[in-house]
Design a protein around this motif. Structure first.
Motif, short mmCIF file in Angstrom:
data_model
loop_
_atom_site.label_atom_id
_atom_site.label_comp_id
_atom_site.label_asym_id
_atom_site.label_seq_id
_atom_site.Cartn_x
_atom_site.Cartn_y
_atom_site.Cartn_z
N UNK A 189 0.84 -1.20 0.00
CA UNK A 189 0.00 0.00 0.00
C UNK A 189 0.87 1.25 0.00
N UNK A 190 1.83 1.31 0.92
CA UNK A 190 2.69 2.50 1.00
C UNK A 190 3.70 2.57 -0.14
N UNK B 113 7.32 7.78 5.26
CA UNK B 113 6.14 6.92 5.45
C UNK B 113 6.35 5.87 6.54
N UNK B 114 7.51 5.88 7.18
CA UNK B 114 7.84 4.82 8.14
C UNK B 114 6.83 4.73 9.28
N UNK B 115 6.52 5.84 9.91
CA UNK B 115 5.58 5.85 11.02
C UNK B 115 4.19 5.41 10.56
N UNK B 116 3.75 5.89 9.41
CA UNK B 116 2.44 5.53 8.89
C UNK B 116 2.37 4.03 8.57
N UNK B 117 3.43 3.49 8.00
CA UNK B 117 3.47 2.05 7.70
C UNK B 117 3.24 1.22 8.96
N UNK C 161 -2.89 -1.10 13.20
CA UNK C 161 -4.33 -0.85 13.15
C UNK C 161 -5.05 -1.97 12.39
N UNK C 162 -4.55 -2.30 11.19
CA UNK C 162 -5.23 -3.30 10.37
C UNK C 162 -5.28 -4.67 11.05
N UNK D 210 -7.99 11.52 15.01
CA UNK D 210 -6.55 11.43 14.69
C UNK D 210 -6.23 12.01 13.30
N UNK D 211 -7.23 12.05 12.42
CA UNK D 211 -6.99 12.54 11.07
C UNK D 211 -7.44 13.99 10.85
N UNK D 212 -8.05 14.62 11.87
CA UNK D 212 -8.51 16.00 11.72
C UNK D 212 -7.42 16.99 11.32
N UNK D 213 -6.18 16.84 11.81
CA UNK D 213 -5.16 17.82 11.43
C UNK D 213 -4.73 17.76 9.96
N UNK D 214 -5.16 16.73 9.26
CA UNK D 214 -4.69 16.54 7.88
C UNK D 214 -5.74 16.97 6.88
#
Length: 119
Positions: free
Chosen positions: A29-30, A50-54, A60-61, A83-87
């Motif tokens: 995905x990433x 993308x390390x942290x997101x990965x 989460x998944x 958690x996604x509001x800042x983006x």
């Protein structure tokens, strides 16, 4: 749900193939997000690394699919919206996320029946 509609496994996590397959899915995905111009708006939201997101999406998944609750053990309830509001996530980013995940699921061999159930 009819008896004949029962999935072949108790959880999507088992059906997908466990942690190794969830990890492969997250990595693909990433990788796709980083490589494919079609996902440029989505990639731009993530910053330089993308390390942290990965790692967080993998954790989460696993739990979301019915496996180990790695994410909640570390951070508590996911509270995805908060958690996604800042983006700056709009329709374009949402659609790119879904398309990227669908492509990653297809490329990592997630069974079609499971992909349909998760969509």
């Amino acid at each position: 749900m009819q008896i004949q509609d029962k999935p072949p496994f108790d959880t999507p996590f088992e059906w997908i193939g466990g942690e190794a397959k969830v990890h492969a899915l997250t990595e693909r995905f990433y990788d796709l997000m980083d490589l494919e111009p079609a996902y440029a708006a989505l990639r731009a939201v993530h910053g330089p690394s993308l390390d942290n997101a990965r790692q967080r999406l993998f954790w989460f998944l696993c739990g979301w699919l019915g496996g180990p609750q790695h994410y909640t053990e570390r951070f508590g309830h996911p509270m995805l919206r908060a958690r996604h509001l800042p983006f700056p996530i709009g329709i374009k980013e949402r659609d790119q996320w879904l398309a990227c995940m669908d492509q990653a699921m297809h490329e990592t061999g997630v069974p079609e029946d499971l992909r349909t159930r998760l969509a």
